[in-house]
Design a protein around this motif. Structure first.
Motif, PDB file in Angstrom:
ATOM      1  N   LYS A  26      -2.078 -51.757  -2.243  1.00 23.42           N
ATOM      2  CA  LYS A  26      -2.566 -52.026  -3.865  1.00 23.42           C
ATOM      3  C   LYS A  26      -3.180 -51.388  -4.278  1.00 23.42           C
ATOM      4  O   LYS A  26      -3.342 -51.078  -5.751  1.00 23.42           O
ATOM      5  N   HIS A  27      -3.030 -50.596  -4.226  1.00 24.94           N
ATOM      6  CA  HIS A  27      -3.076 -48.637  -4.618  1.00 24.94           C
ATOM      7  C   HIS A  27      -2.194 -47.908  -4.400  1.00 24.94           C
ATOM      8  O   HIS A  27      -1.615 -46.893  -4.474  1.00 24.94           O
ATOM      9  N   TYR A  28      -1.797 -48.519  -5.878  1.00 24.77           N
ATOM     10  CA  TYR A  28      -0.599 -48.347  -7.149  1.00 24.77           C
ATOM     11  C   TYR A  28      -0.611 -46.895  -7.469  1.00 24.77           C
ATOM     12  O   TYR A  28      -0.067 -45.701  -7.824  1.00 24.77           O
ATOM     13  N   GLN A  29      -2.092 -46.518  -7.739  1.00 27.10           N
ATOM     14  CA  GLN A  29      -2.396 -44.943  -8.674  1.00 27.10           C
ATOM     15  C   GLN A  29      -1.849 -44.470  -7.809  1.00 27.10           C
ATOM     16  O   GLN A  29      -1.538 -43.471  -7.851  1.00 27.10           O
ATOM     17  N   ALA A  30      -2.728 -44.443  -6.723  1.00 22.72           N
ATOM     18  CA  ALA A  30      -2.800 -43.702  -5.447  1.00 22.72           C
ATOM     19  C   ALA A  30      -1.762 -43.160  -5.457  1.00 22.72           C
ATOM     20  O   ALA A  30      -1.960 -41.923  -4.731  1.00 22.72           O
ATOM     21  N   SER A  45      10.457 -42.283 -15.676  1.00 25.86           N
ATOM     22  CA  SER A  45       9.096 -42.285 -16.225  1.00 25.86           C
ATOM     23  C   SER A  45       8.622 -43.518 -15.380  1.00 25.86           C
ATOM     24  O   SER A  45       8.350 -44.287 -16.003  1.00 25.86           O
ATOM     25  N   TRP A  46       7.787 -43.212 -14.161  1.00 26.76           N
ATOM     26  CA  TRP A  46       7.627 -43.741 -13.137  1.00 26.76           C
ATOM     27  C   TRP A  46       5.907 -44.235 -13.852  1.00 26.76           C
ATOM     28  O   TRP A  46       5.868 -42.710 -14.112  1.00 26.76           O
ATOM     29  N   THR A  47       5.338 -44.884 -13.731  1.00 28.24           N
ATOM     30  CA  THR A  47       4.373 -45.243 -13.565  1.00 28.24           C
ATOM     31  C   THR A  47       3.663 -45.876 -12.185  1.00 28.24           C
ATOM     32  O   THR A  47       4.243 -46.325 -12.065  1.00 28.24           O
ATOM     33  N   PRO A  48       2.710 -46.137 -12.210  1.00 33.43           N
ATOM     34  CA  PRO A  48       1.648 -47.113 -11.438  1.00 33.43           C
ATOM     35  C   PRO A  48       2.790 -48.447 -11.722  1.00 33.43           C
ATOM     36  O   PRO A  48       3.075 -49.379 -10.526  1.00 33.43           O
ATOM     37  N   ASP A  49       2.106 -48.840 -13.247  1.00 34.92           N
ATOM     38  CA  ASP A  49       2.614 -50.496 -12.688  1.00 34.92           C
ATOM     39  C   ASP A  49       4.310 -50.836 -13.080  1.00 34.92           C
ATOM     40  O   ASP A  49       4.476 -51.642 -12.463  1.00 34.92           O
ATOM     41  N   LEU A  50       4.720 -49.760 -13.377  1.00 35.56           N
ATOM     42  CA  LEU A  50       6.421 -49.912 -12.961  1.00 35.56           C
ATOM     43  C   LEU A  50       6.623 -49.873 -11.544  1.00 35.56           C
ATOM     44  O   LEU A  50       7.225 -50.341 -10.854  1.00 35.56           O
ATOM     45  N   ILE A  51       5.843 -49.002 -11.313  1.00 35.04           N
ATOM     46  CA  ILE A  51       6.389 -49.100  -8.963  1.00 35.04           C
ATOM     47  C   ILE A  51       5.769 -50.519  -9.035  1.00 35.04           C
ATOM     48  O   ILE A  51       6.826 -51.370  -8.032  1.00 35.04           O
ATOM     49  N   ARG A  52       4.569 -50.990  -9.095  1.00 33.56           N
ATOM     50  CA  ARG A  52       4.456 -52.230  -8.587  1.00 33.56           C
ATOM     51  C   ARG A  52       5.492 -53.053  -9.478  1.00 33.56           C
ATOM     52  O   ARG A  52       5.950 -54.287  -8.535  1.00 33.56           O
ATOM     53  N   LYS A  53       5.886 -53.447 -10.816  1.00 31.01           N
ATOM     54  CA  LYS A  53       7.077 -54.441 -11.168  1.00 31.01           C
ATOM     55  C   LYS A  53       8.337 -54.326 -10.488  1.00 31.01           C
ATOM     56  O   LYS A  53       8.866 -55.277 -10.349  1.00 31.01           O
ATOM     57  N   VAL A  54       8.579 -52.795 -10.304  1.00 30.37           N
ATOM     58  CA  VAL A  54      10.318 -52.786  -9.634  1.00 30.37           C
ATOM     59  C   VAL A  54      10.208 -53.373  -8.165  1.00 30.37           C
ATOM     60  O   VAL A  54      10.683 -53.883  -7.696  1.00 30.37           O
ATOM     61  N   ILE A  55       9.024 -53.048  -7.658  1.00 32.82           N
ATOM     62  CA  ILE A  55       8.515 -53.931  -5.780  1.00 32.82           C
ATOM     63  C   ILE A  55       8.381 -55.147  -6.153  1.00 32.82           C
ATOM     64  O   ILE A  55       9.490 -56.275  -5.468  1.00 32.82           O
ATOM     65  N   GLU A  56       7.485 -55.707  -6.946  1.00 33.18           N
ATOM     66  CA  GLU A  56       7.340 -57.646  -7.239  1.00 33.18           C
ATOM     67  C   GLU A  56       8.777 -58.004  -7.582  1.00 33.18           C
ATOM     68  O   GLU A  56       8.821 -58.932  -6.227  1.00 33.18           O
ATOM     69  N   TYR A  70      12.077 -57.127  -6.766  1.00 35.22           N
ATOM     70  CA  TYR A  70      12.882 -56.628  -5.314  1.00 35.22           C
ATOM     71  C   TYR A  70      13.752 -55.563  -6.479  1.00 35.22           C
ATOM     72  O   TYR A  70      15.033 -55.644  -6.373  1.00 35.22           O
ATOM     73  N   GLY A  71      13.619 -54.636  -6.775  1.00 35.57           N
ATOM     74  CA  GLY A  71      14.744 -53.725  -7.580  1.00 35.57           C
ATOM     75  C   GLY A  71      14.618 -53.617  -8.954  1.00 35.57           C
ATOM     76  O   GLY A  71      15.394 -52.507  -9.206  1.00 35.57           O
ATOM     77  N   LEU A  72      14.288 -54.600  -9.215  1.00 35.29           N
ATOM     78  CA  LEU A  72      14.084 -54.249 -11.222  1.00 35.29           C
ATOM     79  C   LEU A  72      13.065 -54.327 -11.859  1.00 35.29           C
ATOM     80  O   LEU A  72      12.059 -55.484 -11.384  1.00 35.29           O
ATOM     81  N   PRO A  73      11.842 -54.142 -12.311  1.00 36.89           N
ATOM     82  CA  PRO A  73      11.020 -54.709 -13.484  1.00 36.89           C
ATOM     83  C   PRO A  73      11.580 -55.454 -14.410  1.00 36.89           C
ATOM     84  O   PRO A  73      10.698 -55.652 -15.740  1.00 36.89           O
ATOM     85  N   ASP A  74      11.660 -57.234 -13.367  1.00 35.54           N
ATOM     86  CA  ASP A  74      11.512 -58.234 -14.226  1.00 35.54           C
ATOM     87  C   ASP A  74      10.168 -58.971 -13.261  1.00 35.54           C
ATOM     88  O   ASP A  74      10.040 -59.966 -13.110  1.00 35.54           O
ATOM     89  N   GLU A  75      10.194 -58.972 -14.782  1.00 35.60           N
ATOM     90  CA  GLU A  75       8.550 -60.001 -14.871  1.00 35.60           C
ATOM     91  C   GLU A  75       8.445 -61.206 -14.281  1.00 35.60           C
ATOM     92  O   GLU A  75       7.402 -62.216 -14.337  1.00 35.60           O
ATOM     93  N   ASN A  76      10.068 -61.845 -14.738  1.00 37.89           N
ATOM     94  CA  ASN A  76      10.116 -64.080 -14.505  1.00 37.89           C
ATOM     95  C   ASN A  76      10.523 -63.594 -13.492  1.00 37.89           C
ATOM     96  O   ASN A  76      10.979 -64.313 -13.593  1.00 37.89           O
ATOM     97  N   SER A  77      10.889 -62.601 -12.931  1.00 40.70           N
ATOM     98  CA  SER A  77      11.013 -63.413 -11.245  1.00 40.70           C
ATOM     99  C   SER A  77      10.486 -64.519 -10.801  1.00 40.70           C
ATOM    100  O   SER A  77       9.085 -64.333 -10.337  1.00 40.70           O
ATOM    101  N   LEU A  78      11.343 -65.633 -10.053  1.00 40.41           N
ATOM    102  CA  LEU A  78      10.214 -66.606  -9.512  1.00 40.41           C
ATOM    103  C   LEU A  78       9.665 -65.944  -7.940  1.00 40.41           C
ATOM    104  O   LEU A  78       8.583 -66.361  -8.056  1.00 40.41           O
ATOM    105  N   GLN A  79      10.797 -65.250  -7.349  1.00 38.85           N
ATOM    106  CA  GLN A  79       9.823 -64.611  -6.219  1.00 38.85           C
ATOM    107  C   GLN A  79       9.492 -63.195  -6.139  1.00 38.85           C
ATOM    108  O   GLN A  79      10.167 -62.825  -7.188  1.00 38.85           O
ATOM    109  N   LYS A  80       7.798 -62.759  -5.819  1.00 36.36           N
ATOM    110  CA  LYS A  80       7.286 -62.284  -6.030  1.00 36.36           C
ATOM    111  C   LYS A  80       7.511 -61.676  -4.371  1.00 36.36           C
ATOM    112  O   LYS A  80       7.370 -61.978  -3.752  1.00 36.36           O
ATOM    113  N   TYR A  81       7.468 -59.561  -4.412  1.00 34.94           N
ATOM    114  CA  TYR A  81       7.008 -59.242  -3.335  1.00 34.94           C
ATOM    115  C   TYR A  81       6.157 -58.050  -2.881  1.00 34.94           C
ATOM    116  O   TYR A  81       5.774 -57.664  -4.088  1.00 34.94           O
ATOM    117  N   GLU A  82       5.590 -57.727  -2.392  1.00 35.65           N
ATOM    118  CA  GLU A  82       4.679 -56.893  -1.881  1.00 35.65           C
ATOM    119  C   GLU A  82       4.511 -56.060  -0.925  1.00 35.65           C
ATOM    120  O   GLU A  82       5.635 -56.722   0.233  1.00 35.65           O
TER     121      GLU A  82
END
Length: 144
Positions: free
Chosen positions: A35-39, A51-62, A64-76
């Motif tokens: 979880k060292h997204y900034q690094a 336009s990548w940011t550490p937060d966008l990388i996290r959201k896309v991964i969580e 599973y490929g789209l920056p969807d904050e309402n996704s029921l399943q969270k991925y890490e």
């Protein structure tokens, strides 16, 4: 297209080869697994177009490929050493015969381990050569 290479980006001294490039990708994945997204963001260069940011990388991964904050399943991202199941992960390096005018000399695709298993969520990096040094530039993270 303008490439912005961050000063903090990890530059590889020449000569770079597949093993060295994939080791850098492995380091990037391990940073995400911890979880060292900034690094992880700072390890690579960034094209202003994406336009990548550490937060966008996290959201896309969580999601599973789209920056969807309402996704029921969270991925890490999971550590490469702990990932199980699925087909053997695909990590490929392609070197171009002729470098681009912008210094692009290759491309890397690497499937990411998510929630303990190998997935088809893939990170795509471009390899750039500047002043006899190589850098990875994050291009995309998407499902292949």
């Amino acid at each position: 297209m303008t490439i912005t290479i961050l000063r903090t980006v990890k530059w590889l001294n020449q000569p770079a080869n597949n093993e060295i490039v994939l080791d850098l990708v492995h380091t990037w994945i391990e940073l995400l697994a911890n979880k060292h997204y900034q690094a992880a963001f700072e390890l690579t260069g960034h094209d202003s177009y994406h336009s990548w940011t550490p937060d966008l990388i996290r959201k896309v991964i969580e999601s599973y490929g789209l920056p969807d904050e309402n996704s029921l399943q969270k991925y890490e991202v999971t550590s490469v050493d702990e990932a199980q199941g699925g087909p053997k992960p695909r990590w490929e390096v392609e070197w171009f015969e002729q470098p681009g005018t912008d210094g692009r000399v290759g491309e890397v695709s690497a499937e990411l381990p998510l929630n303990g298993t190998w997935s088809d969520l893939t990170a795509i990096f471009e390899i750039y050569l500047r002043d006899d040094k190589y850098a990875l530039v994050l291009n995309d993270i998407h499902v292949l």
